[in-house]
Design an enzyme around this catalytic site. Sequence first.
Site, PDB file in Angstrom:
ATOM      1  N   ASP A 173      37.947  31.262  37.085  1.00 57.13           N
ATOM      2  CA  ASP A 173      37.903  32.638  36.595  1.00 57.13           C
ATOM      3  C   ASP A 173      36.604  33.347  36.986  1.00 57.13           C
ATOM      4  O   ASP A 173      35.531  32.764  36.899  1.00 57.13           O
ATOM      5  CB  ASP A 173      38.038  32.609  35.070  1.00 57.13           C
ATOM      6  CG  ASP A 173      38.379  33.979  34.502  1.00 57.13           C
ATOM      7  OD1 ASP A 173      38.748  34.868  35.287  1.00 57.13           O
ATOM      8  OD2 ASP A 173      38.279  34.135  33.272  1.00 57.13           O
ATOM      9  N   GLU A 278      43.891  36.377  42.688  1.00 60.95           N
ATOM     10  CA  GLU A 278      43.728  37.603  41.894  1.00 60.95           C
ATOM     11  C   GLU A 278      42.458  38.312  42.315  1.00 60.95           C
ATOM     12  O   GLU A 278      41.407  37.688  42.451  1.00 60.95           O
ATOM     13  CB  GLU A 278      43.640  37.277  40.395  1.00 60.95           C
ATOM     14  CG  GLU A 278      43.207  38.487  39.559  1.00 60.95           C
ATOM     15  CD  GLU A 278      43.460  38.350  38.061  1.00 60.95           C
ATOM     16  OE1 GLU A 278      44.539  37.868  37.675  1.00 60.95           O
ATOM     17  OE2 GLU A 278      42.565  38.709  37.287  1.00 60.95           O
TER      18      GLU A 278
END
Length: 501
Positions: A173, A278
């Site tokens: 992340d 992403e």
Amino acid sequence: MKHYSELIELLRPQINMGPDPVTLHVDNAEEYGVYPNSIHTVKKAILFMVKGDGEDLLIVSNYDSGFAGWIKDGYVVCQLCKRNAATMRRICPFTKPVRVLGKERSFGVGDRLGIASEGHLAIFEKYDAYPVMAQQSIRELDLTNRTYEDVLDCVTWAAFKNDYRKGFGADGDHLKRAQDVKYALDLGYTMITLDCSEHIRNDVEALSDAQVAAQYTPNAQLEALYLGKKFDIGEGVVLEFGKEELMRDVLTYGEAIDFAVDIYNEFFVKGAADADFEMSIDETATPTTPLQHFFVASELIRRGVKPATIAPRFCGEFQKGVDYIGNLEQFDAEMQVHAVIARHFGYKISVHSGSDKFSVFPSVGKQTQGVFHVKTAGTNWLEAMKLVAMVDPSLYREIHAYALTAFHEATAYYHVTTDLNKVPALDTLTDAQLPELFNQNDARQLIHITYGLILNHKNPDGSFAFKDRLYKLWQQHRAEYNDLLMKHIGRHLDLLGVSKN
Ligand code: ZN
């Protein structure tokens, strides 16, 4: 307590010679001290997990199964170490992360503490959404002294112990550097969230038109692509770029797009990573307008990037651990356009800092037509601290008092508008009232942002002031913690419109 070797003998007739793990059921597994859903047989071996002395252990019937351990009474006792976790992922592939962003609904549940996985898995057995279980930023790793291996291993053991076979993702992340992307991919992480914030210019908005024109390098290709064109992307959404807007978007996002394209080419094209990509542009000073979102997505895709998700920064504020702050009507209207853009290009909207954003979830669910990725993280920590307030008020009081002294230091890492004067003084609260602090936004943020300092705070003799006591408490009250998570994360999913299986 009955002996593990008796259980192995009892199960021997059901032994599975094949490579696909088969789950075995034993009515009285608890009498053996065995976790009932952890009993499996694969490749001639019987495996199950047991509650050892202070730690869970894996028991394996065969010596040659590849697990490291010590031999005892005809079986192997294995610790839940790094090496054995890797072996587990090989032998029982359902304990390995898979790509889940392609599913309609995916939901990230960061587990900073390594104690929430079981509760989380139970939630996603129940709801029609796929979890990203391992989801940590490098900053969170640093603050908790964990590694990506630790984070993933925790989930692997939880999946095995609970026979969770639906599949879960693992997200590197908010990664900002190529070396971190490589690190996560090498470990088998199935999602990379590229944080492009350091390549986004936050000063462009304040520039005058003349300054913008002076800094902009004319780009015939981009102008031909975007200027004077009407982009009719369906559902009543038509987007148009004026020269001024295009110049500002290029200045603001040009470098971030280059960076994303480079990383994507290196790892996903050349490296052929089996992972979802992403692009996150949410950590910026100003919200991403729908037109900017369109420009970024359009450029990424034109240059060969296939994003699974894009995380814009939405209007209003998504502060840690509290509900949305902002205009709900404007949010809904902009979310509609963001969602149409995502549908047009074929990726999903990703909502970051999704912990506790209850008032916007119905809009997210509706406008995305139930196709989204939402990330939460800190809220699982807050539920863990609420548990402390419920079961050990005096420990909670100690930590709360420390958090008040540490708050100022913690604000260096987070943007919050906490007003400590609104946090009720501890000595005015009875023990029974302590859990109610978690209904008060300022108290929530106080505990939320000080988590790293709380965990790392040391006594004068060098021992941890709180960490060891906290983990002991969470260990002893696992079932209550799982119940809290089910209720709390369940509320997120209910409001997003996720149905139950
Ligand atoms: Zn983010």
